[in-house]
Design a protein around this motif. Structure first.
Motif, mmCIF file in Angstrom:
data_model
loop_
_atom_site.group_PDB
_atom_site.id
_atom_site.type_symbol
_atom_site.label_atom_id
_atom_site.label_comp_id
_atom_site.label_asym_id
_atom_site.label_seq_id
_atom_site.Cartn_x
_atom_site.Cartn_y
_atom_site.Cartn_z
ATOM 1 N N HIS A 159 0.853 -1.182 0.000
ATOM 2 C CA HIS A 159 0.000 0.000 0.000
ATOM 3 C C HIS A 159 0.893 1.237 0.000
ATOM 4 O O HIS A 159 1.930 1.244 0.672
ATOM 5 N N PRO A 160 0.513 2.299 -0.760
ATOM 6 C CA PRO A 160 1.443 3.433 -0.907
ATOM 7 C C PRO A 160 1.753 4.151 0.404
ATOM 8 O O PRO A 160 2.759 4.842 0.510
ATOM 9 N N GLU A 161 0.892 3.999 1.399
ATOM 10 C CA GLU A 161 1.132 4.676 2.667
ATOM 11 C C GLU A 161 2.343 4.077 3.386
ATOM 12 O O GLU A 161 2.935 4.727 4.242
ATOM 13 N N ALA A 162 2.718 2.852 2.998
ATOM 14 C CA ALA A 162 3.842 2.169 3.653
ATOM 15 C C ALA A 162 5.130 2.396 2.858
ATOM 16 O O ALA A 162 5.725 1.466 2.324
ATOM 17 N N LYS A 163 5.579 3.651 2.764
ATOM 18 C CA LYS A 163 6.799 3.958 2.017
ATOM 19 C C LYS A 163 8.038 3.619 2.859
ATOM 20 O O LYS A 163 8.029 3.823 4.072
ATOM 21 N N ALA A 164 9.074 3.143 2.192
ATOM 22 C CA ALA A 164 10.307 2.799 2.900
ATOM 23 C C ALA A 164 11.477 2.816 1.917
ATOM 24 O O ALA A 164 11.273 2.650 0.717
ATOM 25 N N PRO A 165 12.704 2.998 2.422
ATOM 26 C CA PRO A 165 13.880 2.837 1.552
ATOM 27 C C PRO A 165 14.039 1.373 1.134
ATOM 28 O O PRO A 165 13.575 0.478 1.847
ATOM 29 N N PHE A 166 14.699 1.172 0.004
ATOM 30 C CA PHE A 166 14.890 -0.182 -0.534
ATOM 31 C C PHE A 166 16.362 -0.392 -0.917
ATOM 32 O O PHE A 166 17.040 0.535 -1.326
ATOM 33 N N ARG A 167 16.780 -1.642 -0.798
ATOM 34 C CA ARG A 167 18.003 -2.082 -1.473
ATOM 35 C C ARG A 167 17.571 -3.248 -2.347
ATOM 36 O O ARG A 167 16.920 -4.179 -1.859
ATOM 37 N N ILE A 168 17.880 -3.174 -3.627
ATOM 38 C CA ILE A 168 17.433 -4.223 -4.550
ATOM 39 C C ILE A 168 18.657 -4.825 -5.232
ATOM 40 O O ILE A 168 19.398 -4.132 -5.930
ATOM 41 N N GLU A 169 18.853 -6.109 -4.976
ATOM 42 C CA GLU A 169 19.976 -6.835 -5.596
ATOM 43 C C GLU A 169 19.385 -7.882 -6.528
ATOM 44 O O GLU A 169 18.526 -8.657 -6.105
ATOM 45 N N VAL A 170 19.823 -7.865 -7.772
ATOM 46 C CA VAL A 170 19.278 -8.812 -8.756
ATOM 47 C C VAL A 170 20.430 -9.501 -9.465
ATOM 48 O O VAL A 170 21.334 -8.842 -9.999
ATOM 49 N N THR A 171 20.393 -10.822 -9.485
ATOM 50 C CA THR A 171 21.383 -11.595 -10.245
ATOM 51 C C THR A 171 20.662 -12.228 -11.425
ATOM 52 O O THR A 171 19.636 -12.891 -11.246
ATOM 53 N N THR A 172 21.195 -11.993 -12.621
ATOM 54 C CA THR A 172 20.568 -12.599 -13.797
ATOM 55 C C THR A 172 21.633 -12.849 -14.863
ATOM 56 O O THR A 172 22.804 -12.511 -14.697
ATOM 57 N N ASP A 173 21.199 -13.449 -15.964
ATOM 58 C CA ASP A 173 22.132 -13.838 -17.025
ATOM 59 C C ASP A 173 22.850 -12.603 -17.582
ATOM 60 O O ASP A 173 22.250 -11.551 -17.784
ATOM 61 N N ALA A 174 24.154 -12.790 -17.823
ATOM 62 C CA ALA A 174 25.033 -11.659 -18.124
ATOM 63 C C ALA A 174 24.613 -10.757 -19.305
ATOM 64 O O ALA A 174 24.834 -9.555 -19.226
ATOM 65 N N PRO A 175 24.040 -11.255 -20.374
ATOM 66 C CA PRO A 175 23.761 -10.297 -21.454
ATOM 67 C C PRO A 175 22.689 -9.274 -21.103
ATOM 68 O O PRO A 175 22.513 -8.294 -21.828
ATOM 69 N N TYR A 176 22.000 -9.482 -20.015
ATOM 70 C CA TYR A 176 20.858 -8.606 -19.711
ATOM 71 C C TYR A 176 21.244 -7.432 -18.826
ATOM 72 O O TYR A 176 22.082 -7.563 -17.936
ATOM 73 N N TYR A 177 20.588 -6.326 -19.093
ATOM 74 C CA TYR A 177 20.747 -5.133 -18.269
ATOM 75 C C TYR A 177 19.612 -5.151 -17.243
ATOM 76 O O TYR A 177 18.464 -5.446 -17.585
ATOM 77 N N VAL A 178 19.937 -4.837 -16.007
ATOM 78 C CA VAL A 178 18.910 -4.759 -14.967
ATOM 79 C C VAL A 178 18.825 -3.326 -14.483
ATOM 80 O O VAL A 178 19.817 -2.741 -14.040
ATOM 81 N N LEU A 179 17.640 -2.769 -14.599
ATOM 82 C CA LEU A 179 17.385 -1.446 -14.027
ATOM 83 C C LEU A 179 16.450 -1.631 -12.839
ATOM 84 O O LEU A 179 15.418 -2.289 -12.953
ATOM 85 N N ALA A 180 16.849 -1.066 -11.692
ATOM 86 C CA ALA A 180 15.949 -1.035 -10.532
ATOM 87 C C ALA A 180 15.996 0.373 -9.959
ATOM 88 O O ALA A 180 16.658 1.254 -10.512
ATOM 89 N N ASN A 181 15.301 0.605 -8.871
ATOM 90 C CA ASN A 181 15.170 1.964 -8.341
ATOM 91 C C ASN A 181 16.412 2.387 -7.570
ATOM 92 O O ASN A 181 17.009 1.592 -6.866
ATOM 93 N N GLY A 182 16.744 3.644 -7.691
ATOM 94 C CA GLY A 182 17.832 4.216 -6.902
ATOM 95 C C GLY A 182 19.146 4.202 -7.655
ATOM 96 O O GLY A 182 19.188 4.064 -8.870
ATOM 97 N N ARG A 183 20.226 4.359 -6.887
ATOM 98 C CA ARG A 183 21.567 4.402 -7.487
ATOM 99 C C ARG A 183 22.106 3.001 -7.666
ATOM 100 O O ARG A 183 22.006 2.165 -6.754
ATOM 101 N N LEU A 184 22.738 2.767 -8.824
ATOM 102 C CA LEU A 184 23.463 1.504 -9.035
ATOM 103 C C LEU A 184 24.756 1.605 -8.233
ATOM 104 O O LEU A 184 25.603 2.451 -8.521
#
Ligand SMILES: [Zn+2]
Length: 452
Positions: A159-184
Motif C-alpha cells: 500500500h502506498p502509505e507504507a513507504k520505505a527505503p529499498f536495497r534491490i539486488e538482482v542476479t541474472t544472465d550476463a547479457p541482460y541489463y537490470v534497471l531497478a530503483n535508486g543508485r546503481l
C-alpha cells in the motif's frame, strides 16, 4: 469530506487482524499493526524460464503487541522459510496473504527483521483494472505494479502509505541489463551471471518498486545538474533523440515550475515490446517501442511520466481515493510543457478537455471517484482542470509558489486531498471553498473557470 476513513485513522493504524481494511479501494492490500522501515531484496532471475528466487528482509516495528501479522505475497510464489530476528517461525500462505506467527508475541514498539525466502514463476495478479505486477517480455521482464501488483514478485506491505527505503539486488544472465530503483552501487560479473545492486535511499511506495530486465543500451542524454539517461534496444537508437531528446529541457522547466527534481537522476527505459501505456517508477519511467517512433507524437506522455517523479513518487497519496493528486498534476504538467515548448497553451488544453469532460457520462466526485473509476481518464483531466481553476483564481505567482511548497513540504511523504486544501489556503486570501466544493466534492461538472 466524503469517505469513511479520516486522516488520523489512516496514519496510525492500530489493528493487526488482516480482515480489517486499510484502504476501501484495495480492501485486500496492505496490512495493519506494524510500520515497515526498510526492504532488502535479494533476487535471482532466469530470463528463459521466468524463474525468480528471492530472499527479502522486511525491517519493521510494531504499533501494538502482535501475536501474528501479515505481508502481501501472491499465492503463485512458494514460501520456503520465514525467520524473525534470525529465528524460524510458523507461517501460513494463502489468498495473497503471508500470515506470520512469531514464536513469542512482538511487543508494542518491537523491532522485527522478517526474512522471507521464496521462489516461483512470477506472473501479474488480476485486479479490477487488469493485470498488474511482474510481466514477462519477449526478451526480459518488467514490473508494472500500480496499484497493488508489487506483491506478485516480493513480500511487502502493498500500500502506498507504507513507504520505505529499498536495497534491490538482482542476479541474472550476463547479457541482460537490470534497471531497478535508486543508485546503481555495484555490478559484479561471475560465471555468466551479473549481480546488480541498487540502493533507493528516498522512501518508496511498493507500487513504484520495479526491476526491468532486457538487452538494453545505455545513453546519458545530459550529465547534470539532473543526469538524464536512456535505456533502449539498440535498434531504436536512431529514433531516440526525436522522441526523448527534450527531456533535459523538460527537467529544467519542471524544476522551475514544481521545485527541485526529487531524486538523484532520471532514466527513461524503452522496451523492445510495444506497451499500451507508459508507466512511472521511482527514478525512472518505462515506455514501449511504440512510444519511440522518432517523432514528438508521444511527448505529452514523456512529460506526464517525468512529472510523476514530483507528483506520485516523491509526494504520494496515503489512500487511493486521492489519486487526482498524482494524475491531475501529471496531466496538468503535460499542458504546462505544451505551452512551455511552443505548443497549445494550458488554457487551450483546459478548454479542449473541458468539452470532453462535459460530454462524458462519468459523474463522480474527483476527491473520491470510487475504486472502479480511479484510473479513468476522467479523473486525470478533471484533476488537471481543478488545478487550472485554482490557478485562475489565485494567479500564477501564488499558484506556482503553492506547488513548489507542496513538493517541498511533503517531499518523500504521503498526503491527502485535505493536506492540499489546507496548504492552498495559506497562499491566498481569495476564498477557495467553492472551488473545492465544485471541483473536488461535487459529481457534476462545474462551469468553465474564469479569472477573478
Ligand atoms: Zn499518470
Amino acid at each position: 469530506m466524503p469517505g469513511k476513513l479520516g486522516k488520523t485513522a489512516w496514519h496510525t493504524p492500530t489493528l493487526s487482524a488482516a480482515s480489517h481494511e486499510l484502504d476501501p479501494y484495495l480492501p485486500g492490500s496492505g496490512n495493519l499493526g506494524y510500520r515497515v522501515s526498510r526492504y532488502d531484496l535479494d533476487l535471482e532471475y532466469r530470463v528463459n524460464s521466468n524463474r525468480l528466487n528471492g530472499t527479502v528482509v522486511v525491517t519493521a516495528s510494531s504499533y501494538q503487541p502482535l501475536d501474528r501479522f501479515s505481508l502481501d505475497l501472491a499465492s503463485g510464489m512458494r514460501v520456503e522459510r520465514v525467520m524473525i530476528n534470525g529465528r524460524r517461525v510458523r507461517y501460513r500462505h494463502r489468498t495473497g496473504k503471508l500470515t506470520i506467527t512469531p514464536n513469542t508475541p512482538i511487543p508494542a514498539g518491537g523491532a522485527m527483521m522478517v526474512e522471507v525466502r521464496y521462489g516461483g514463476n512470477p506472473r501479474p495478479v488480476r485486479t479490477a483494472w487488469g493485470t498488474v505486477g511482474w510481466e514477462e517480455l519477449e526478451n526480459g521482464a518488467l514490473c508494472a505494479n500500480q496499484p497493488n501488483g508489487a506483491h506478485s514478485w516480493f513480500p511487502c506491505d502493498d500500500h502506498p502509505e507504507a513507504k520505505a527505503p529499498f536495497r534491490i539486488e538482482v542476479t541474472t544472465d550476463a547479457p541482460y541489463y537490470v534497471l531497478a530503483n535508486g543508485r546503481l552501487i555495484s555490478q559484479r560479473r561471475r560465471a555468466g551471471q551479473t549481480t546488480w545492486v541498487y540502493e533507493q535511499v528516498e522512501p518508496m511506495a511498493t507500487y513504484l518498486a520495479a526491476v526491468q530486465i532486457g538487452q538494453y543500451e545505455r545513453r546519458t542524454m545530459v550529465d547534470g545538474p539532473v543526469p538524464v539517461h536512456a535505456l533502449f534496444p539498440p535498434k531504436l537508437a536512431p529514433r531516440l533523440e526525436g522522441s526523448f531528446g527534450r527531456q533535459p529541457q523538460m527537467v529544467q522547466a519542471f524544476t522551475e515550475m514544481f521545485g527541485p527534481y526529487p531524486f538523484p537522476a532520471y532514466t527513461s527505459l524503452i522496451t523492445e515490446d510495444d506497451l499500451e501505456i507508459p508507466l512511472e517508477s521511482q527514478g525512472f519511467s518505462t515506455f514501449g517501442a511504440n512510444h519511440c517512433d522518432g517523432t514528438r507524437d508521444h511527448e505529452r506522455l514523456v512529460a506526464h511520466e517525468l512529472a510523476h517523479q514530483w507528483f506520485g513518487n516523491s509526494v504520494t497519496v496515503a489512500r487511493w481515493r486521492d489519486i487526482w493528486l498524482h494524475e491531475g498534476f501529471a496531466c496538468y504538467a503535460e499542458w504546462l510543457w505544451s505551452q512551455h515548448s511552443g505548443g497549445k497553451s494550458a488554457d487551450e488544453w483546459a478548454r479542449h478537455y473541458y468539452a470532453k469532460l462535459a460530454a462524458s457520462p462519468v459523474r463522480v466526485p474527483l476527491a473520491d471517484p470510487g475504486a472502479r473509476d480511479m484510473f479513468e481518464d476522467w479523473v486525470y483531466k478533471r484533476g488537471a482542470m481543478t488545478l487550472h481553476a485554482l490557478r485562475l483564481r489565485i494567479g500564477d505567482g501564488d499558484f506556482f509558489a503553492l506547488i513548489r511548497r507542496w513538493t517541498e513540504k511533503y517531499a518523500y511523504r504521503c498526503v491527502t486531498t485535505e493536506d492540499f486544501i489546507a496548504l492552498a489556503s495559506t497562499f491566498t486570501t481569495a476564498p477557495l471553498g467553492d472551488i473545492w466544493r465544485d471541483w473536488l466534492f461535487t459529481p457534476a461538472l462545474p462551469p468553465f473557470p474564469t479569472m477573478r
